[in-house]
Write a protein that holds these residues in place. Structure first.
Motif, PDB file in Angstrom:
ATOM      1  N   LEU A 155       0.937  -1.296  -0.281  1.00  0.00           N
ATOM      2  CA  LEU A 155      -0.026  -0.047  -0.003  1.00  0.00           C
ATOM      3  C   LEU A 155       0.910   1.153  -0.099  1.00  0.00           C
ATOM      4  CD1 LEU A 155      -2.722  -1.193   2.504  1.00  0.00           C
ATOM      5  CD2 LEU A 155      -2.864  -1.058  -0.030  1.00  0.00           C
ATOM      6  N   LYS A 156       1.949   1.183   0.523  1.00  0.00           N
ATOM      7  CA  LYS A 156       2.814   2.329   0.717  1.00  0.00           C
ATOM      8  C   LYS A 156       3.128   2.956  -0.634  1.00  0.00           C
ATOM      9  CE  LYS A 156       7.490   0.164   0.327  1.00  0.00           C
ATOM     10  NZ  LYS A 156       8.429  -0.351   0.905  1.00  0.00           N
ATOM     11  N   TYR A 157       3.151   1.884  -1.874  1.00  0.00           N
ATOM     12  CA  TYR A 157       3.546   2.706  -3.374  1.00  0.00           C
ATOM     13  C   TYR A 157       2.385   3.651  -3.836  1.00  0.00           C
ATOM     14  CZ  TYR A 157       7.419  -0.265  -3.325  1.00  0.00           C
ATOM     15  OH  TYR A 157       8.634  -0.985  -3.013  1.00  0.00           O
ATOM     16  N   TYR A 158       1.392   3.399  -3.255  1.00  0.00           N
ATOM     17  CA  TYR A 158       0.099   4.223  -3.563  1.00  0.00           C
ATOM     18  C   TYR A 158       0.466   5.568  -3.102  1.00  0.00           C
ATOM     19  CZ  TYR A 158      -2.650   0.205  -5.294  1.00  0.00           C
ATOM     20  OH  TYR A 158      -3.033  -1.242  -5.715  1.00  0.00           O
ATOM     21  N   GLY A 159       0.752   5.703  -1.782  1.00  0.00           N
ATOM     22  CA  GLY A 159       1.218   6.974  -1.513  1.00  0.00           C
ATOM     23  C   GLY A 159       2.385   7.683  -1.803  1.00  0.00           C
ATOM     24  N   GLN A 160       3.445   6.791  -2.207  1.00  0.00           N
ATOM     25  CA  GLN A 160       4.619   7.470  -2.714  1.00  0.00           C
ATOM     26  C   GLN A 160       4.473   8.077  -4.110  1.00  0.00           C
ATOM     27  OE1 GLN A 160       7.736   4.518  -2.808  1.00  0.00           O
ATOM     28  NE2 GLN A 160       7.465   4.132  -0.474  1.00  0.00           N
ATOM     29  N   TYR A 161       3.558   7.591  -4.735  1.00  0.00           N
ATOM     30  CA  TYR A 161       3.294   7.911  -6.309  1.00  0.00           C
ATOM     31  C   TYR A 161       1.971   8.910  -6.275  1.00  0.00           C
ATOM     32  CZ  TYR A 161       6.735   4.931  -8.532  1.00  0.00           C
ATOM     33  OH  TYR A 161       8.178   4.387  -8.485  1.00  0.00           O
ATOM     34  N   GLY A 162       1.535   9.438  -5.224  1.00  0.00           N
ATOM     35  CA  GLY A 162       0.268  10.151  -5.049  1.00  0.00           C
ATOM     36  C   GLY A 162      -0.986   9.944  -5.770  1.00  0.00           C
ATOM     37  N   PHE A 163      -1.122   8.315  -5.516  1.00  0.00           N
ATOM     38  CA  PHE A 163      -2.566   7.826  -5.932  1.00  0.00           C
ATOM     39  C   PHE A 163      -3.236   7.730  -4.850  1.00  0.00           C
ATOM     40  CE2 PHE A 163       0.087   6.531  -9.416  1.00  0.00           C
ATOM     41  CZ  PHE A 163      -0.747   6.005 -10.353  1.00  0.00           C
ATOM     42  N   LYS A 164      -4.582   8.576  -5.138  1.00  0.00           N
ATOM     43  CA  LYS A 164      -5.771   8.573  -4.034  1.00  0.00           C
ATOM     44  C   LYS A 164      -7.028   7.840  -4.798  1.00  0.00           C
ATOM     45  CE  LYS A 164      -3.625  12.732  -2.152  1.00  0.00           C
ATOM     46  NZ  LYS A 164      -3.804  14.146  -1.932  1.00  0.00           N
ATOM     47  N   THR A 165      -7.553   7.182  -3.864  1.00  0.00           N
ATOM     48  CA  THR A 165      -8.672   6.404  -4.276  1.00  0.00           C
ATOM     49  C   THR A 165     -10.050   7.323  -4.819  1.00  0.00           C
ATOM     50  OG1 THR A 165      -9.459   6.159  -1.769  1.00  0.00           O
ATOM     51  CG2 THR A 165      -8.304   4.287  -2.835  1.00  0.00           C
ATOM     52  N   ASN A 166      -9.655   8.656  -4.030  1.00  0.00           N
ATOM     53  CA  ASN A 166     -11.013   9.448  -4.634  1.00  0.00           C
ATOM     54  C   ASN A 166     -11.044  10.079  -5.976  1.00  0.00           C
ATOM     55  OD1 ASN A 166      -9.000  11.401  -4.054  1.00  0.00           O
ATOM     56  ND2 ASN A 166     -10.036  12.366  -2.348  1.00  0.00           N
ATOM     57  N   THR A 167      -9.653   9.678  -6.341  1.00  0.00           N
ATOM     58  CA  THR A 167      -9.676   9.917  -8.015  1.00  0.00           C
ATOM     59  C   THR A 167     -10.141   9.100  -8.858  1.00  0.00           C
ATOM     60  OG1 THR A 167      -7.384   9.248  -8.298  1.00  0.00           O
ATOM     61  CG2 THR A 167      -7.537  11.413  -7.434  1.00  0.00           C
ATOM     62  N   ILE A 168     -10.431   7.667  -8.409  1.00  0.00           N
ATOM     63  CA  ILE A 168     -10.713   6.877  -9.556  1.00  0.00           C
ATOM     64  C   ILE A 168     -12.179   6.911  -9.749  1.00  0.00           C
ATOM     65  CG2 ILE A 168     -11.399   4.268  -9.400  1.00  0.00           C
ATOM     66  CD1 ILE A 168      -9.549   3.873  -7.130  1.00  0.00           C
ATOM     67  N   LYS A 169     -12.687   6.783 -11.020  1.00  0.00           N
ATOM     68  CA  LYS A 169     -14.061   7.132 -11.485  1.00  0.00           C
ATOM     69  C   LYS A 169     -14.847   6.313 -11.264  1.00  0.00           C
ATOM     70  CE  LYS A 169     -12.121  10.141 -15.102  1.00  0.00           C
ATOM     71  NZ  LYS A 169     -12.149  11.188 -14.301  1.00  0.00           N
ATOM     72  N   PHE A 170     -15.280   5.974  -9.903  1.00  0.00           N
ATOM     73  CA  PHE A 170     -16.329   5.037  -9.283  1.00  0.00           C
ATOM     74  C   PHE A 170     -17.601   5.728  -9.729  1.00  0.00           C
ATOM     75  CE2 PHE A 170     -13.125   3.181  -6.288  1.00  0.00           C
ATOM     76  CZ  PHE A 170     -12.732   2.036  -6.847  1.00  0.00           C
TER      77      PHE A 170
END
Length: 286
Positions: A155-170
Motif C-alpha cells: 500500500l505504501k506505493y500508492y502514497g509514494q506515487y500520489g495515488f488517491k482512491t477519490n480520483t478513481i472514476k467509481f
C-alpha cells in the motif's frame, strides 16, 4: 436461544482469502443463521450451487454487494442488501467499478515500471493470485516478485506515487443508491467509523456527524452500526440515530479471512443479534 447474523463478509471473488464454500462452512460452524456475502463490486458468489449449499447447511443467504462510490469528491463504501443478483444495471455498475479499480492499479504499475522497480506489465497481465491468500491482485504480485514482504506493505506505493482512491472514476453515490433500489435492494452506508474521521475520546465530533448527515440526505436508507472498527460509544450513537429516524440497522464482521486478519474478525465475531437487524432482514425476506 439467541440467533445471530453476519451481514458483511468477503470471499476470494473479491479480496477475501476464503472460497464461498469455506465461508458457508464457517458460517454454519459458528452458528450464524443469516449471512450476506458482500464482495467488492461483484455478486459472483450468488450462484445456484451457493444457494443449494447454504440451504443444506441451514444458512439463510441475504444477497448483497459492497460498492465503491464517490460523493462530493470522496470515496465511500456502500452496501446493497436484498438485491437481484441478475439485475443488468447492477451487473453493469459492478463491472464498471472493477474496471476502474484495475485501471488505477495498472497506472501505478506502469509508473513503477518506468522507475525500474522490477515490475513488468507483461508479467502482471498473466498473474493470478495464489489460492487461500486474498487481497488485491497488485499487492499479491508485488509480494510474489519480492518487492514487498507482505500484502499490506504494498500500500505504501500508492502514497509514494500520489495515488488517491477519490480520483478513481467509481460510480456516484446517487447512481449506486438508484441502482440498488432498482435491483430491489436496500442501500446502506458501510462502516462510517472507518470512512469518516471520528474521535471517540474528545471533542464534539461535529465533523463526523455533519459528513454523515450529507450522506444520509443523498438517500441512504440505513447504516452499518455494528462493525469491528467501531468503538462501543460510536456504535451506541449510530444505533440511537437509526432508531430515532427509522433507518435500517446493519452489522457484520467485514471478514476477509487471512487478508486484514489483524483488523477483522471471524465470521459471527461481532455478535450481531438477529433482533438488532430484524427490521432490515424482515423487509428483505417479506
Amino acid at each position: 436461544m439467541e440467533q445471530f447474523a453476519d451481514l458483511h463478509v468477503h470471499t476470494n471473488l473479491s479480496d477475501g482469502s476464503d472460497s464461498v464454500h469455506e465461508v458457508l462452512a464457517l458460517t454454519a460452524r459458528n452458528n450464524v443463521e443469516f449471512l450476506s456475502v458482500t464482495d467488492h463490486n461483484t455478486v459472483a458468489a450468488y450462484t445456484e450451487d451457493t444457494f443449494r449449499e447454504a440451504d443444506r447447511l441451514g444458512v439463510k443467504l441475504i444477497p448483497g454487494v459492497e460498492l465503491d462510490v464517490i460523493h462530493e469528491g470522496k470515496q465511500y463504501h456502500m452496501l446493497g442488501f436484498g438485491v437481484d443478483v441478475k439485475d443488468r444495471c447492477l451487473l453493469d455498475i459492478c463491472a464498471h467499478n472493477a474496471d476502474m479499480q484495475e485501471g488505477y492499479n495498472l497506472d501505478l504499475l506502469r509508473r513503477m515500471e518506468l522507475d525500474s522497480l522490477g515490475v513488468a506489465e507483461a508479467d502482471y497481465n498473466g498473474y493470478e493470485i495464489p489460492g487461500g491468500r486474498g487481497g488485491w491482485r497488485l499487492l499479491n504480485y508485488l509480494m510474489d516478485i519480492g518487492l514487498t514482504g507482505s500484502l499490506l506493505e504494498g500500500l505504501k506505493y500508492y502514497g509514494q506515487y500520489g495515488f488517491k482512491t477519490n480520483t478513481i472514476k467509481f460510480i456516484s453515490l446517487k447512481e449506486a443508491i438508484e441502482t440498488v433500489r432498482g435491483a430491489g435492494g436496500v442501500p446502506i452506508l458501510a462502516h462510517p467509523g472507518e470512512q469518516i474521521p471520528y474521535d471517540q475520546y474528545g471533542g464534539d465530533n461535529a465533523g463526523f456527524w455533519s459528513e454523515l448527515e450529507g450522506i444520509l440526505q443523498a438517500g441512504i436508507e440505513g447504516v452499518e452500526c455494528i462493525h469491528p472498527l467501531h468503538g462501543f460509544g460510536l456504535q451506541r450513537e449510530l444505533l440511537a440515530l437509526c432508531r430515532e429516524r427509522g433507518l435500517y440497522i446493519s452489522g457484520g464482521t467485514d471478514y476477509h479471512g487471512s487478508f486484514f486478519s489483524k483488523q477483522k474478525q471471524v465470521i459471527g465475531g461481532q455478535f450481531v443479534s438477529l433482533d438488532s437487524v430484524s427490521k432490515l432482514i424482515n423487509h428483505i425476506i417479506d
